[in-house]
Design a protein around this motif. Structure first.
Motif, PDB file in Angstrom:
ATOM      1  N   ARG A 140      12.250 -54.295  22.526  1.00 45.41           N
ATOM      2  CA  ARG A 140      11.799 -54.731  23.742  1.00 45.41           C
ATOM      3  C   ARG A 140      10.949 -53.640  24.016  1.00 45.41           C
ATOM      4  O   ARG A 140       9.669 -53.998  24.560  1.00 45.41           O
ATOM      5  N   ARG A 141      11.229 -52.471  24.353  1.00 45.90           N
ATOM      6  CA  ARG A 141      10.322 -51.489  24.666  1.00 45.90           C
ATOM      7  C   ARG A 141       9.313 -51.034  23.610  1.00 45.90           C
ATOM      8  O   ARG A 141       8.075 -50.729  23.987  1.00 45.90           O
ATOM      9  N   CYS A 142       9.532 -51.216  22.344  1.00 52.04           N
ATOM     10  CA  CYS A 142       8.382 -50.907  21.374  1.00 52.04           C
ATOM     11  C   CYS A 142       7.300 -51.998  21.493  1.00 52.04           C
ATOM     12  O   CYS A 142       5.974 -51.739  21.215  1.00 52.04           O
ATOM     13  N   PHE A 143       7.689 -53.142  21.644  1.00 47.46           N
ATOM     14  CA  PHE A 143       6.676 -54.239  21.904  1.00 47.46           C
ATOM     15  C   PHE A 143       6.077 -54.334  23.322  1.00 47.46           C
ATOM     16  O   PHE A 143       4.740 -54.553  23.346  1.00 47.46           O
ATOM     17  N   GLY A 144       6.747 -53.506  24.156  1.00 50.43           N
ATOM     18  CA  GLY A 144       6.226 -53.012  25.549  1.00 50.43           C
ATOM     19  C   GLY A 144       5.233 -52.208  25.334  1.00 50.43           C
ATOM     20  O   GLY A 144       4.036 -52.336  25.843  1.00 50.43           O
ATOM     21  N   LEU A 145       5.355 -51.277  24.266  1.00 47.36           N
ATOM     22  CA  LEU A 145       4.165 -50.120  24.182  1.00 47.36           C
ATOM     23  C   LEU A 145       2.773 -50.864  23.355  1.00 47.36           C
ATOM     24  O   LEU A 145       1.857 -50.765  23.765  1.00 47.36           O
ATOM     25  N   LEU A 146       3.193 -51.718  22.546  1.00 48.96           N
ATOM     26  CA  LEU A 146       2.184 -52.329  21.889  1.00 48.96           C
ATOM     27  C   LEU A 146       1.286 -53.416  22.865  1.00 48.96           C
ATOM     28  O   LEU A 146       0.032 -53.567  22.762  1.00 48.96           O
ATOM     29  N   ARG A 147       2.084 -54.092  23.800  1.00 48.65           N
ATOM     30  CA  ARG A 147       1.278 -54.856  24.683  1.00 48.65           C
ATOM     31  C   ARG A 147       0.613 -54.050  25.809  1.00 48.65           C
ATOM     32  O   ARG A 147      -0.467 -54.384  26.036  1.00 48.65           O
ATOM     33  N   SER A 148       1.111 -52.952  26.111  1.00 48.71           N
ATOM     34  CA  SER A 148       0.279 -51.911  27.103  1.00 48.71           C
ATOM     35  C   SER A 148      -0.862 -51.428  26.442  1.00 48.71           C
ATOM     36  O   SER A 148      -1.950 -51.324  26.821  1.00 48.71           O
ATOM     37  N   ALA A 149      -0.785 -51.154  24.836  1.00 50.59           N
ATOM     38  CA  ALA A 149      -2.048 -50.881  24.245  1.00 50.59           C
ATOM     39  C   ALA A 149      -3.087 -51.940  24.194  1.00 50.59           C
ATOM     40  O   ALA A 149      -4.404 -51.926  24.362  1.00 50.59           O
ATOM     41  N   GLY A 150      -2.424 -53.223  24.210  1.00 51.15           N
ATOM     42  CA  GLY A 150      -3.672 -54.327  24.250  1.00 51.15           C
ATOM     43  C   GLY A 150      -4.166 -54.524  25.510  1.00 51.15           C
ATOM     44  O   GLY A 150      -5.276 -54.883  25.520  1.00 51.15           O
ATOM     45  N   ASP A 151      -3.463 -54.031  26.589  1.00 52.71           N
ATOM     46  CA  ASP A 151      -4.098 -54.164  27.961  1.00 52.71           C
ATOM     47  C   ASP A 151      -4.940 -53.303  28.125  1.00 52.71           C
ATOM     48  O   ASP A 151      -6.137 -53.228  28.713  1.00 52.71           O
ATOM     49  N   VAL A 152      -4.798 -51.873  27.432  1.00 50.86           N
ATOM     50  CA  VAL A 152      -5.911 -50.793  27.398  1.00 50.86           C
ATOM     51  C   VAL A 152      -7.136 -51.370  26.696  1.00 50.86           C
ATOM     52  O   VAL A 152      -8.305 -51.151  27.180  1.00 50.86           O
TER      53      VAL A 152
ATOM     54  N   GLY B 230       0.926 -44.073  35.069  1.00 55.83           N
ATOM     55  CA  GLY B 230       1.602 -45.045  35.222  1.00 55.83           C
ATOM     56  C   GLY B 230       0.888 -46.529  35.390  1.00 55.83           C
ATOM     57  O   GLY B 230       1.461 -47.542  35.849  1.00 55.83           O
ATOM     58  N   THR B 231      -0.483 -46.683  34.912  1.00 59.05           N
ATOM     59  CA  THR B 231      -1.281 -47.903  34.915  1.00 59.05           C
ATOM     60  C   THR B 231      -0.716 -48.863  33.834  1.00 59.05           C
ATOM     61  O   THR B 231      -0.923 -49.940  34.004  1.00 59.05           O
ATOM     62  N   PHE B 232      -0.287 -48.285  32.514  1.00 65.12           N
ATOM     63  CA  PHE B 232       0.144 -49.156  31.602  1.00 65.12           C
ATOM     64  C   PHE B 232       1.503 -48.858  31.269  1.00 65.12           C
ATOM     65  O   PHE B 232       1.845 -48.687  30.097  1.00 65.12           O
TER      66      PHE B 232
ATOM     67  N   SER C  81      -0.282 -40.850  27.957  1.00 59.05           N
ATOM     68  CA  SER C  81      -1.942 -40.999  27.785  1.00 59.05           C
ATOM     69  C   SER C  81      -2.382 -40.555  26.253  1.00 59.05           C
ATOM     70  O   SER C  81      -3.482 -41.455  25.961  1.00 59.05           O
ATOM     71  N   THR C  82      -1.465 -40.157  25.696  1.00 62.95           N
ATOM     72  CA  THR C  82      -1.706 -40.038  24.008  1.00 62.95           C
ATOM     73  C   THR C  82      -1.762 -41.076  23.478  1.00 62.95           C
ATOM     74  O   THR C  82      -2.902 -41.596  22.527  1.00 62.95           O
ATOM     75  N   GLY C  83      -1.257 -41.802  23.591  1.00 61.60           N
ATOM     76  CA  GLY C  83      -0.958 -43.275  23.046  1.00 61.60           C
ATOM     77  C   GLY C  83      -2.304 -44.231  23.558  1.00 61.60           C
ATOM     78  O   GLY C  83      -3.046 -44.655  22.841  1.00 61.60           O
ATOM     79  N   ALA C  84      -2.435 -44.060  24.685  1.00 59.47           N
ATOM     80  CA  ALA C  84      -3.715 -44.591  25.155  1.00 59.47           C
ATOM     81  C   ALA C  84      -4.935 -44.142  24.858  1.00 59.47           C
ATOM     82  O   ALA C  84      -6.085 -44.868  24.426  1.00 59.47           O
TER      83      ALA C  84
ATOM     84  N   ARG D 221      -0.973 -44.787  18.000  1.00 67.14           N
ATOM     85  CA  ARG D 221      -0.782 -43.666  17.192  1.00 67.14           C
ATOM     86  C   ARG D 221      -0.570 -42.469  17.897  1.00 67.14           C
ATOM     87  O   ARG D 221      -1.147 -41.867  19.395  1.00 67.14           O
ATOM     88  N   TRP D 222       0.281 -41.400  17.658  1.00 66.38           N
ATOM     89  CA  TRP D 222       0.638 -40.084  18.322  1.00 66.38           C
ATOM     90  C   TRP D 222       0.377 -39.093  17.300  1.00 66.38           C
ATOM     91  O   TRP D 222       0.844 -39.250  16.012  1.00 66.38           O
ATOM     92  N   TYR D 223      -0.041 -37.912  17.551  1.00 68.47           N
ATOM     93  CA  TYR D 223      -0.432 -37.036  16.718  1.00 68.47           C
ATOM     94  C   TYR D 223       0.656 -35.737  16.433  1.00 68.47           C
ATOM     95  O   TYR D 223       1.830 -35.901  17.263  1.00 68.47           O
ATOM     96  N   HIS D 224       0.442 -34.998  15.803  1.00 75.18           N
ATOM     97  CA  HIS D 224       1.552 -33.885  15.499  1.00 75.18           C
ATOM     98  C   HIS D 224       1.691 -33.157  16.719  1.00 75.18           C
ATOM     99  O   HIS D 224       0.601 -32.550  17.594  1.00 75.18           O
ATOM    100  N   GLY D 225       2.894 -32.783  17.240  1.00 77.72           N
ATOM    101  CA  GLY D 225       3.040 -32.130  18.450  1.00 77.72           C
ATOM    102  C   GLY D 225       3.640 -32.966  19.644  1.00 77.72           C
ATOM    103  O   GLY D 225       4.181 -32.584  20.676  1.00 77.72           O
ATOM    104  N   THR D 226       3.377 -34.361  19.523  1.00 83.81           N
ATOM    105  CA  THR D 226       3.467 -35.019  20.525  1.00 83.81           C
ATOM    106  C   THR D 226       4.948 -36.190  20.289  1.00 83.81           C
ATOM    107  O   THR D 226       5.493 -36.480  21.192  1.00 83.81           O
ATOM    108  N   PHE D 227       5.460 -36.052  19.118  1.00 84.35           N
ATOM    109  CA  PHE D 227       6.639 -36.827  18.616  1.00 84.35           C
ATOM    110  C   PHE D 227       7.631 -35.893  17.930  1.00 84.35           C
ATOM    111  O   PHE D 227       7.248 -34.612  17.438  1.00 84.35           O
ATOM    112  N   THR D 228       8.773 -36.424  17.743  1.00 83.61           N
ATOM    113  CA  THR D 228      10.030 -35.523  17.215  1.00 83.61           C
ATOM    114  C   THR D 228      10.425 -36.289  16.062  1.00 83.61           C
ATOM    115  O   THR D 228      10.902 -37.106  16.141  1.00 83.61           O
ATOM    116  N   LEU D 229      10.416 -35.721  14.777  1.00 80.34           N
ATOM    117  CA  LEU D 229      11.047 -36.322  13.472  1.00 80.34           C
ATOM    118  C   LEU D 229      12.304 -35.675  13.090  1.00 80.34           C
ATOM    119  O   LEU D 229      12.104 -34.377  12.792  1.00 80.34           O
TER     120      LEU D 229
END
Length: 449
Positions: A9-21, A56-58, A63-66, A104-112
Motif C-alpha cells: 500500500r505504501r509503495c503504490f502510494g509513492l507511485l500515485r504521488s509521483a503521478g500527482d507530481v 509534505g505536498t505529495f 524531494s529526491t523522488g519528486a 528513482r532514487w540515486y546513490h546515497g539516498t537509499f540503503t541496500l
C-alpha cells in the motif's frame, strides 16, 4: 519485490504521488499556455517550483523522488522538441496524465543490505524497508540508482549499477581491425557475418510465436467477456475488475518473456564476437521502414519487432565487452548480389539467388556481409570486397518461451488426438496367436487359484 500488504500500500502510494507530481506539471503548463506564456519545462525551474510548494505536498514522496519525476518530464519534453525541430511532426509533447509514475532514487539516498532495501520517504514518516525476490547481482558499492515501478500489477525495483569493462588476457582482446556486420530481422533478430567467413544466425521464431499466441489468447479472452462488459458510464463489477487485473498480469508476463529473449539473443551475438575477436560491429539501421505505410497487419509486425530495443540491448552488452557498435545504412543489402553487385529481385524466402551470376546464399547472411564493409554515414555502395560466410553457427533465442522445446508445440493448447475413443488398452497378442478374452483387464490379470 516481496512485500506485505502494508508495504504494498505504501509503495503504490509513492507511485500515485509521483503521478500527482506529473499531473501538477501538466496543469501548470496548461495555465501558462492559456495565458500565452512560455512553458515551464527546464529541470532547474521545475525544481524551484517544487521547492516553493513546501514539504509534505505529495504525501510520503520525498524531494529526491519528486525531482526524478521532474527530470523524466523535462527529458521527454526536450526529446520531443528535438524531434520536431528535425522535421518529425509525429512527435508529441508529454501532455497525458498518468496514474502511476516510476520513481528513482540515486546513490546515497537509499540503503541496500542484502535482499533488504530501505526506500527513502518524506521527513516525519516511518522508514520503508522492503525485501527483494533475489539477491542483487552487483556489489552494493557499484549500485548507482534504484527505480520503483509497477508492471502488470506487480511491484519491481529496477537496479542500475556501474559495471567495469571486461579485461582480457594479452592476445585475446577484441581487435578494432576485425569488423563484423549485423543484419536485424524478425525471423532472425541478429544475423552476423564475420571477417574470416564465419557467421552466426540467431533464430527468433519462438519470439514471433509468442507474439502470435499472445494476440490470439487476448482476442479469445475479449470475445469471451464481451457480453459482460459494462456499458459506457456504468460502474464495473468485481468480476470485471478481476478480469482487467488478470489481463494486465498476463500482458506484463508477455513483455517480460519477450524482453528476456531479446537479451539472450544479444548475449549470444556478443559472446560469438568475443570468441572471434571482433572489435567493431556494423549494425544495419532499418528504422526507415517504420515510416512506410504498409497496412495494419504489417505495422503490427513492425511494432512487435522492437528495432530500437534490439539495437540498444546489443549496444549495451557490446560496450560491456569492449566492442564498438556503429550504425550504417542497410538499404539494398538484401536485394544486391555480393558477387556481381547487381540488383536482384528481393526473395520471399531465406535464400537469395542471382539470375546474372548464379550466386546463391542465405539472404540475411548476405545482407550482414554487405553491411560489414559499409562505412557509417556513407552511401549504399562500396568498393571493398565482401567476405561471404562459409561456416554458419545456428542458435535459438527464447528457450524459456512456451512451445520452444523439441516439439515446438504450444503447451497451452491440448495435443491433437485421433477421433473417437481409443478403448481399453490391450497388449499385443502372444506369438501363439491367442488373445485376451473380451472383458479381461490387461493391467490386472485374473489370479490363478
Amino acid at each position: 519485490m516481496r512485500v506485505t500488504p502494508g508495504q504494498r500500500r505504501r509503495c503504490f502510494g509513492l507511485l500515485r504521488s509521483a503521478g500527482d507530481v506529473w499531473a501538477c506539471v501538466l496543469e501548470v503548463n496548461a495555465w501558462r499556455r492559456r495565458r500565452g506564456d512560455a512553458p515551464l519545462v527546464g529541470y532547474q525551474r521545475l525544481c524551484g517550483e517544487l521547492a516553493a510548494s513546501g514539504p509534505g505536498t505529495f504525501a510520503e514522496l520525498d524531494s529526491t523522488g519528486a525531482r526524478s519525476v521532474l527530470r523524466r518530464f523535462s527529458d521527454a519534453w526536450f526529446a520531443a522538441a528535438k524531434r520536431r525541430n528535425g522535421g518529425d511532426l509525429s512527435a508529441r509533447f508529454p501532455r497525458r496524465r498518468r496514474g502511476l509514475v516510476p520513481v528513482r532514487w540515486y546513490h546515497g539516498t537509499f540503503t541496500l543490505d542484502g535482499r533488504r532495501v530501505r526506500i527513502p520517504t518524506a521527513m516525519g514518516t516511518a522508514p520503508l524497508w522492503v525485501r527483494l525476490a533475489r539477491e542483487v547481482p552487483y556489489p552494493a558499492g557499484q549500485v548507482r540508482s534504484i527505480t520503483l515501478l509497477c508492471e502488470g500489477g506487480r511491484l519491481f525495483l529496477d537496479v542500475t549499477a556501474e559495471v567495469p569493462v571486461t579485461v582480457y588476457p594479452p592476445g585475446e582482446e577484441p581487435d578494432p581491425a576485425r569488423v563484423a556486420g549485423v543484419d536485424l530481422g524478425i525471423i532472425h533478430p541478429y544475423a552476423v557475418a564475420g571477417p574470416d567467413g564465419d557467421a552466426l544466425l540467431v533464430s527468433g521464431r519462438a519470439i514471433r510465436a509468442e507474439h502470435r499466441m499472445h494476440l490470439a489468447d487476448t482476442k479469445a479472452r475479449r470475445r469471451a467477456v464481451a457480453r459482460r462488459a459494462p456499458k459506457p458510464g456504468q460502474k464495473a463489477s468485481r468480476r470485471r475488475r478481476q478480469y482487467r487485473r488478470r489481463a494486465r498480469r498476463v500482458e506484463g508476463r508477455h513483455r517480460r518473456r519477450v524482453r528476456q529473449a531479446q537479451h539472450e539473443a544479444a548475449r549470444t551475438v556478443v559472446s560469438w564476437a568475443v570468441r572471434q575477436r571482433v572489435g567493431v560491429l556494423h549494425v544495419g539501421d532499418p528504422r526507415g521502414v517504420l515510416e512506410l505505410p504498409a497496412g495494419r497487419r504489417h505495422h503490427l509486425r513492425l511494432r512487435q519487432w522492437q528495432i530500437g530495443r534490439l539495437i540498444q540491448v546489443l549496444t549495451d552488452k557490446a560496450a560491456l565487452a569492449g566492442i564498438g557498435v556503429r550504425l550504417v545504412d542497410e538499404r539494398g543489402t538484401s536485394s544486391t548480389c555480393p558477387a556481381c553487385r547487381r540488383r536482384v529481385p528481393k526473395p520471399r524466402g531465406r535464400s537469395l539467388s542471382c539470375p546474372h551470376c548464379r550466386f546463391s546464399g542465405h539472404r540475411d547472411l548476405v545482407a550482414a556481409a554487405s553491411i560489414a564493409v559499409r562505412v557509417p554515414g556513407g552511401g549504399p555502395t562500396t568498393e571493398t570486397a565482401v567476405v561471404l560466410p562459409q561456416v554458419v553457427t545456428h542458435r535459438r533465442a527464447g528457450r524459456h518461451l512456451p512451445g520452444a522445446g523439441r516439439s515446438r508445440r504450444d503447451p497451452r493448447h491440448p495435443p491433437r488426438t485421433a477421433r473417437g475413443s481409443v478403448g481399453l488398452r490391450r497388449p499385443a497378442p502372444p506369438p501363439g496367436g491367442e488373445s485376451l478374452a473380451y472383458g479381461e483387464d490387461p493391467q490386472h490379470p485374473p489370479q490363478t487359484r
